[in-house]
Design a protein around this motif. Structure first.
Motif, PDB file in Angstrom:
ATOM      1  N   ASP A  91     -66.733  -0.888   7.319  1.00  0.00           N
ATOM      2  CA  ASP A  91     -65.653   0.040   6.977  1.00  0.00           C
ATOM      3  C   ASP A  91     -64.635   0.160   8.111  1.00  0.00           C
ATOM      4  O   ASP A  91     -63.810   1.053   8.122  1.00  0.00           O
ATOM      5  N   LYS A  92     -64.705  -0.741   9.092  1.00  0.00           N
ATOM      6  CA  LYS A  92     -63.772  -0.671  10.234  1.00  0.00           C
ATOM      7  C   LYS A  92     -62.622  -1.663  10.061  1.00  0.00           C
ATOM      8  O   LYS A  92     -62.847  -2.821   9.693  1.00  0.00           O
ATOM      9  N   VAL A  93     -61.418  -1.151  10.354  1.00  0.00           N
ATOM     10  CA  VAL A  93     -60.227  -1.987  10.207  1.00  0.00           C
ATOM     11  C   VAL A  93     -59.779  -2.475  11.582  1.00  0.00           C
ATOM     12  O   VAL A  93     -59.700  -1.693  12.530  1.00  0.00           O
ATOM     13  N   PHE A  94     -59.513  -3.766  11.692  1.00  0.00           N
ATOM     14  CA  PHE A  94     -58.997  -4.333  12.933  1.00  0.00           C
ATOM     15  C   PHE A  94     -57.610  -4.896  12.632  1.00  0.00           C
ATOM     16  O   PHE A  94     -57.475  -5.817  11.819  1.00  0.00           O
ATOM     17  N   GLY A  95     -56.601  -4.274  13.263  1.00  0.00           N
ATOM     18  CA  GLY A  95     -55.222  -4.641  12.975  1.00  0.00           C
ATOM     19  C   GLY A  95     -54.610  -5.514  14.053  1.00  0.00           C
ATOM     20  O   GLY A  95     -55.206  -5.738  15.109  1.00  0.00           O
ATOM     21  N   ASP A  96     -53.395  -6.024  13.748  1.00  0.00           N
ATOM     22  CA  ASP A  96     -52.656  -6.898  14.664  1.00  0.00           C
ATOM     23  C   ASP A  96     -53.527  -8.036  15.178  1.00  0.00           C
ATOM     24  O   ASP A  96     -53.490  -8.376  16.362  1.00  0.00           O
ATOM     25  N   MET A  97     -54.317  -8.577  14.292  1.00  0.00           N
ATOM     26  CA  MET A  97     -55.251  -9.630  14.702  1.00  0.00           C
ATOM     27  C   MET A  97     -54.522 -10.931  15.047  1.00  0.00           C
ATOM     28  O   MET A  97     -53.558 -11.303  14.391  1.00  0.00           O
ATOM     29  N   THR A  98     -55.021 -11.594  16.061  1.00  0.00           N
ATOM     30  CA  THR A  98     -54.543 -12.942  16.374  1.00  0.00           C
ATOM     31  C   THR A  98     -55.766 -13.869  16.361  1.00  0.00           C
ATOM     32  O   THR A  98     -56.899 -13.396  16.543  1.00  0.00           O
ATOM     33  N   PRO A  99     -55.540 -15.149  16.172  1.00  0.00           N
ATOM     34  CA  PRO A  99     -56.690 -16.079  16.182  1.00  0.00           C
ATOM     35  C   PRO A  99     -57.496 -15.972  17.477  1.00  0.00           C
ATOM     36  O   PRO A  99     -58.721 -16.063  17.463  1.00  0.00           O
ATOM     37  N   ASP A 100     -56.789 -15.745  18.589  1.00  0.00           N
ATOM     38  CA  ASP A 100     -57.499 -15.695  19.878  1.00  0.00           C
ATOM     39  C   ASP A 100     -58.428 -14.491  20.012  1.00  0.00           C
ATOM     40  O   ASP A 100     -59.319 -14.477  20.869  1.00  0.00           O
ATOM     41  N   GLN A 101     -58.215 -13.460  19.204  1.00  0.00           N
ATOM     42  CA  GLN A 101     -59.088 -12.278  19.291  1.00  0.00           C
ATOM     43  C   GLN A 101     -60.402 -12.479  18.523  1.00  0.00           C
ATOM     44  O   GLN A 101     -61.322 -11.675  18.645  1.00  0.00           O
ATOM     45  N   VAL A 102     -60.439 -13.529  17.726  1.00  0.00           N
ATOM     46  CA  VAL A 102     -61.597 -13.729  16.833  1.00  0.00           C
ATOM     47  C   VAL A 102     -62.930 -13.884  17.580  1.00  0.00           C
ATOM     48  O   VAL A 102     -63.908 -13.198  17.264  1.00  0.00           O
ATOM     49  N   PRO A 103     -63.013 -14.769  18.601  1.00  0.00           N
ATOM     50  CA  PRO A 103     -64.325 -14.949  19.255  1.00  0.00           C
ATOM     51  C   PRO A 103     -64.898 -13.638  19.815  1.00  0.00           C
ATOM     52  O   PRO A 103     -66.081 -13.356  19.636  1.00  0.00           O
ATOM     53  N   ALA A 104     -64.048 -12.837  20.459  1.00  0.00           N
ATOM     54  CA  ALA A 104     -64.539 -11.577  21.043  1.00  0.00           C
ATOM     55  C   ALA A 104     -65.015 -10.611  19.961  1.00  0.00           C
ATOM     56  O   ALA A 104     -66.021  -9.911  20.121  1.00  0.00           O
ATOM     57  N   LEU A 105     -64.290 -10.602  18.846  1.00  0.00           N
ATOM     58  CA  LEU A 105     -64.665  -9.712  17.743  1.00  0.00           C
ATOM     59  C   LEU A 105     -66.045 -10.105  17.184  1.00  0.00           C
ATOM     60  O   LEU A 105     -66.897  -9.246  16.923  1.00  0.00           O
ATOM     61  N   LEU A 106     -66.256 -11.397  17.061  1.00  0.00           N
ATOM     62  CA  LEU A 106     -67.549 -11.870  16.542  1.00  0.00           C
ATOM     63  C   LEU A 106     -68.670 -11.577  17.541  1.00  0.00           C
ATOM     64  O   LEU A 106     -69.761 -11.138  17.163  1.00  0.00           O
ATOM     65  N   GLU A 107     -68.356 -11.786  18.804  1.00  0.00           N
ATOM     66  CA  GLU A 107     -69.381 -11.559  19.834  1.00  0.00           C
ATOM     67  C   GLU A 107     -69.795 -10.088  19.874  1.00  0.00           C
ATOM     68  O   GLU A 107     -70.977  -9.757  19.976  1.00  0.00           O
ATOM     69  N   LYS A 108     -68.783  -9.217  19.756  1.00  0.00           N
ATOM     70  CA  LYS A 108     -69.058  -7.779  19.763  1.00  0.00           C
ATOM     71  C   LYS A 108     -70.038  -7.415  18.633  1.00  0.00           C
ATOM     72  O   LYS A 108     -70.981  -6.656  18.840  1.00  0.00           O
ATOM     73  N   HIS A 109     -69.829  -7.990  17.469  1.00  0.00           N
ATOM     74  CA  HIS A 109     -70.702  -7.661  16.338  1.00  0.00           C
ATOM     75  C   HIS A 109     -72.080  -8.319  16.470  1.00  0.00           C
ATOM     76  O   HIS A 109     -73.084  -7.731  16.067  1.00  0.00           O
ATOM     77  N   ALA A 110     -72.118  -9.502  17.062  1.00  0.00           N
ATOM     78  CA  ALA A 110     -73.427 -10.139  17.293  1.00  0.00           C
ATOM     79  C   ALA A 110     -74.244  -9.265  18.235  1.00  0.00           C
ATOM     80  O   ALA A 110     -75.447  -9.070  18.045  1.00  0.00           O
ATOM     81  N   LYS A 111     -73.562  -8.680  19.235  1.00  0.00           N
ATOM     82  CA  LYS A 111     -74.269  -7.806  20.187  1.00  0.00           C
ATOM     83  C   LYS A 111     -74.741  -6.531  19.502  1.00  0.00           C
ATOM     84  O   LYS A 111     -75.795  -5.989  19.822  1.00  0.00           O
ATOM     85  N   MET A 112     -73.931  -6.047  18.573  1.00  0.00           N
ATOM     86  CA  MET A 112     -74.327  -4.842  17.837  1.00  0.00           C
ATOM     87  C   MET A 112     -75.625  -5.104  17.081  1.00  0.00           C
ATOM     88  O   MET A 112     -76.518  -4.274  17.042  1.00  0.00           O
ATOM     89  N   ARG A 113     -75.742  -6.277  16.490  1.00  0.00           N
ATOM     90  CA  ARG A 113     -76.973  -6.584  15.758  1.00  0.00           C
ATOM     91  C   ARG A 113     -78.153  -6.721  16.736  1.00  0.00           C
ATOM     92  O   ARG A 113     -79.251  -6.249  16.467  1.00  0.00           O
ATOM     93  N   ASP A 114     -77.885  -7.358  17.900  1.00  0.00           N
ATOM     94  CA  ASP A 114     -78.962  -7.472  18.903  1.00  0.00           C
ATOM     95  C   ASP A 114     -79.450  -6.090  19.302  1.00  0.00           C
ATOM     96  O   ASP A 114     -80.638  -5.848  19.431  1.00  0.00           O
ATOM     97  N   ALA A 115     -78.473  -5.173  19.485  1.00  0.00           N
ATOM     98  CA  ALA A 115     -78.832  -3.803  19.904  1.00  0.00           C
ATOM     99  C   ALA A 115     -79.662  -3.117  18.804  1.00  0.00           C
ATOM    100  O   ALA A 115     -80.645  -2.434  19.094  1.00  0.00           O
ATOM    101  N   GLU A 116     -79.285  -3.347  17.544  1.00  0.00           N
ATOM    102  CA  GLU A 116     -80.037  -2.753  16.426  1.00  0.00           C
ATOM    103  C   GLU A 116     -81.477  -3.232  16.411  1.00  0.00           C
ATOM    104  O   GLU A 116     -82.392  -2.510  16.069  1.00  0.00           O
ATOM    105  N   GLU A 117     -81.631  -4.510  16.804  1.00  0.00           N
ATOM    106  CA  GLU A 117     -82.974  -5.096  16.757  1.00  0.00           C
ATOM    107  C   GLU A 117     -83.718  -4.926  18.069  1.00  0.00           C
ATOM    108  O   GLU A 117     -84.808  -5.469  18.248  1.00  0.00           O
ATOM    109  N   GLY A 118     -83.060  -4.221  19.026  1.00  0.00           N
ATOM    110  CA  GLY A 118     -83.698  -4.003  20.322  1.00  0.00           C
ATOM    111  C   GLY A 118     -83.750  -5.274  21.167  1.00  0.00           C
ATOM    112  O   GLY A 118     -84.583  -5.438  22.042  1.00  0.00           O
ATOM    113  N   GLY A 119     -82.822  -6.201  20.880  1.00  0.00           N
ATOM    114  CA  GLY A 119     -82.777  -7.473  21.607  1.00  0.00           C
ATOM    115  C   GLY A 119     -81.985  -7.336  22.885  1.00  0.00           C
ATOM    116  O   GLY A 119     -81.681  -6.219  23.313  1.00  0.00           O
ATOM    117  N   PRO A 120     -81.601  -8.506  23.498  1.00  0.00           N
ATOM    118  CA  PRO A 120     -80.874  -8.469  24.772  1.00  0.00           C
ATOM    119  C   PRO A 120     -79.486  -7.854  24.635  1.00  0.00           C
ATOM    120  O   PRO A 120     -78.897  -7.910  23.598  1.00  0.00           O
TER     121      PRO A 120
END
Ligand code: FES
Length: 182
Positions: free
Chosen positions: A153-182
């Protein structure tokens, strides 16, 4: 003797069909099945099933066919024909890329291409680790922030292609945190 076996089979199939759904959905289908035009309720039933499970699995499609008394081929045909039905589970994060006019004009396609490249999937697909699903969508009502990407339900505006990797990494880390991972 034969009749008994057939009856037992039918009851077994019915029991399995009920187990593949929820009591509320079974009740709804039973109401629809009493209607002379029970097939006309098929899309409504599939919406309910997807609303609960997030997608339409083989087991659920077979159960709908059995309980609504509609041929399985017809149920599968409807489920595959309409783009709003999903036959695969979605990822932990569903990324919606707005392809509405305002976003398109401001480069949504380039953002979408970068997402596809980074994730290795196309629209309508899910990464093999089940982390991300990618969808293209119409105007999200945030044109002032174009181009817009929505994750959950989160909106990310003014997106550029270069912002994509960081956005994906942030969410991958969120899942790691949910699972108690690194
Ligand atoms: S066109 Fe993308 S938010 Fe409206």
């Amino acid at each position: 003797m034969n009749t008994t076996i057939q009856t037992d089979n039918r009851e077994e199939v019915r029991r399995k069909s009920m187990e593949a759904l929820t009591p509320e959905i079974v009740q709804y289908i039973e109401q629809c099945a009493r209607d002379e035009k029970s097939q006309s309720h098929l899309i409504g039933v599939l919406h309910r099933v997807q609303g609960h499970f997030g997608y339409l699995g083989r087991e659920q499609l077979d159960a709908v066919a059995q309980l609504l008394q509609v041929p399985a081929a017809k149920v599968t045909g409807v489920a595959t024909f309409y783009h709003f039905f999903r036959l695969e589970p979605r990822g932990r994060f569903v990324i919606n890329v707005c392809l509405g006019t305002a976003c398109y004009v401001k480069g949504a396609e380039r953002v979408a291409d970068r997402l596809k490249e980074e994730l290795g999937i196309q629209f309508g697909e899910t990464t093999s680790d089940g982390l991300f699903s990618l969808e293209g969508t119409r105007c999200l009502g945030a044109c002032g922030l174009a181009p817009v990407v929505m994750i959950g339900d989160k909106v990310f505006g003014d997106m550029t292609p270069d912002q994509v990797p960081a956005l994906l990494e942030k969410h991958a880390k969120m899942r790691d945190a949910e699972e108690g991972g690194p």
